[in-house]
Design a protein around this motif. Sequence first.
Motif, mmCIF file in Angstrom:
data_model
loop_
_atom_site.group_PDB
_atom_site.id
_atom_site.type_symbol
_atom_site.label_atom_id
_atom_site.label_comp_id
_atom_site.label_asym_id
_atom_site.label_seq_id
_atom_site.Cartn_x
_atom_site.Cartn_y
_atom_site.Cartn_z
ATOM 1 N N GLY A 292 0.795 -1.221 0.000
ATOM 2 C CA GLY A 292 0.000 0.000 0.000
ATOM 3 C C GLY A 292 0.823 1.265 0.000
ATOM 4 O O GLY A 292 0.336 2.336 0.382
ATOM 5 N N GLU A 293 2.068 1.155 -0.454
ATOM 6 C CA GLU A 293 2.972 2.307 -0.421
ATOM 7 C C GLU A 293 2.901 3.165 -1.679
ATOM 8 O O GLU A 293 3.520 4.218 -1.756
ATOM 9 N N GLN A 294 2.151 2.726 -2.688
ATOM 10 C CA GLN A 294 2.066 3.476 -3.942
ATOM 11 C C GLN A 294 0.998 4.550 -3.821
ATOM 12 O O GLN A 294 -0.187 4.235 -3.667
ATOM 13 N N PRO A 295 1.378 5.835 -3.871
ATOM 14 C CA PRO A 295 0.370 6.892 -3.748
ATOM 15 C C PRO A 295 -0.539 6.925 -4.965
ATOM 16 O O PRO A 295 -0.172 6.446 -6.046
ATOM 17 N N PRO A 296 -1.737 7.487 -4.841
ATOM 18 C CA PRO A 296 -2.687 7.466 -5.960
ATOM 19 C C PRO A 296 -2.254 8.311 -7.152
ATOM 20 O O PRO A 296 -2.752 8.102 -8.260
ATOM 21 N N ASP A 297 -1.335 9.236 -6.933
ATOM 22 C CA ASP A 297 -0.902 10.094 -8.039
ATOM 23 C C ASP A 297 0.429 9.649 -8.636
ATOM 24 O O ASP A 297 1.098 10.412 -9.341
ATOM 25 N N ALA A 298 0.820 8.404 -8.385
ATOM 26 C CA ALA A 298 2.059 7.868 -8.957
ATOM 27 C C ALA A 298 1.873 6.386 -9.239
ATOM 28 O O ALA A 298 1.191 5.682 -8.500
ATOM 29 N N SER A 299 2.473 5.918 -10.327
ATOM 30 C CA SER A 299 2.397 4.506 -10.696
ATOM 31 C C SER A 299 3.695 4.086 -11.375
ATOM 32 O O SER A 299 4.450 4.925 -11.876
ATOM 33 N N ARG A 300 3.903 2.775 -11.423
ATOM 34 C CA ARG A 300 5.127 2.225 -12.007
ATOM 35 C C ARG A 300 4.839 1.534 -13.335
ATOM 36 O O ARG A 300 3.850 0.807 -13.480
ATOM 37 N N VAL A 301 5.736 1.757 -14.281
ATOM 38 C CA VAL A 301 5.766 1.002 -15.523
ATOM 39 C C VAL A 301 7.137 0.355 -15.610
ATOM 40 O O VAL A 301 8.165 1.043 -15.541
ATOM 41 N N LEU A 302 7.136 -0.968 -15.734
ATOM 42 C CA LEU A 302 8.380 -1.741 -15.674
ATOM 43 C C LEU A 302 8.726 -2.341 -17.031
ATOM 44 O O LEU A 302 7.839 -2.694 -17.808
ATOM 45 N N ARG A 303 10.014 -2.478 -17.262
ATOM 46 C CA ARG A 303 10.527 -3.146 -18.451
ATOM 47 C C ARG A 303 11.455 -4.270 -18.008
ATOM 48 O O ARG A 303 12.267 -4.074 -17.104
ATOM 49 N N PRO A 304 11.341 -5.438 -18.627
ATOM 50 C CA PRO A 304 12.253 -6.528 -18.250
ATOM 51 C C PRO A 304 13.719 -6.177 -18.448
ATOM 52 O O PRO A 304 14.563 -6.607 -17.702
#
Length: 359
Positions: free
Chosen positions: A347-359
């Motif tokens: 639950g540490e991800q704030p609502p105004d930030a997100s992650r996009v990952l690449r292998p």
Amino acid sequence: MGARDEWDVLFKRDDLTVSEIRKASREPLKPGEVRLAVERFGLTANNATYARFGDDSVIAFWRAFPGPQGYGRVPIWGFARVEESSHPDIAEGSRYFGYMPMSTHHVVAAEPMARGFIDTTAQRDFLHPWYRTYELVGEPEPLDDRWALLHPVYPAAFNLADFLERQAALGARSVLITSASSKVAIGLVEEMAARQIPLQTVGLTADRHTAFVQSLDLYDTVAPYGALPSLTVAEPTVFVDLTGDPSRRIAVCERFKSELCQTVLVGFTHSTATVLPPPGLAGPEPQVFFTPAIEMETIAEEGADSYYTRYAKSERRFVEYTQSWLDVRGGRGPEAIIDSFRSLLAGEQPPDASRVLRP
């Protein structure tokens, strides 16, 4: 691991704090199969849901991409490119968006269809076709990181807007939405505003997210969950629950049992969520809003061309709108994927930030 290594990220099914990175073997393709190289994917509450409910008898998401005994590969949505194809109608180098595991590569048995192909691998026959459909997409564009995050969740927002438009026509005067800081909720109220659906919007959210939700200036009323006893709504009201939390559902239904005309159960954003609704909810009989089925019904009634034209216009507007408030952060490699997923689960991800990952 080296840049050219092929690997899977594995999580222990009964303890998501335990993870491993394991080298993946490359098997020769069978006729009709394609090998997808994962390009990038977003992490949202959906991915946490897939893992938490992975062994549930109703959903069983771990079955989609099994791992070694006791472990599983968490499902993700993202972009991939056909690295190798043994299907005459699917070209190497073509690019798709679809449902895949946390891995560098994914092999599917492909059957071409309108707008892409469907995965016919027996292992995944239990999944709704929505999860097995890969959409043919163009070459990368500047907004692709946002598409990776939002394309899997926006269908819920768009189809809920269709539903609420009908409810407004039937006399509803307001909608009460829990998990108001979630991307589905924000997408929903933004779409309602674009359509000018005449319903007052009331958003319930956690104390720590209240200021952020208010700053969006989308909801008519924003309140923390603790304010529920004193909250008022214009009746008849529709209750849209995105938390999946039994206690939240019970509290809202009990508080507004006389005002509710519909109770719609959509999401599972809270870690305390359960798949099935709690028994004996006050007010109207709750309906489970399963977006894949609702969307397919709408397409069958409206026609694919009409639906997808409407949808694409709204989704692009919403994706562009998120540039004003959503900070998309990147990451690369299995360690970054594991760290980001653990942060999401905690639950540490704030609502105004997100992650996009690449292998």
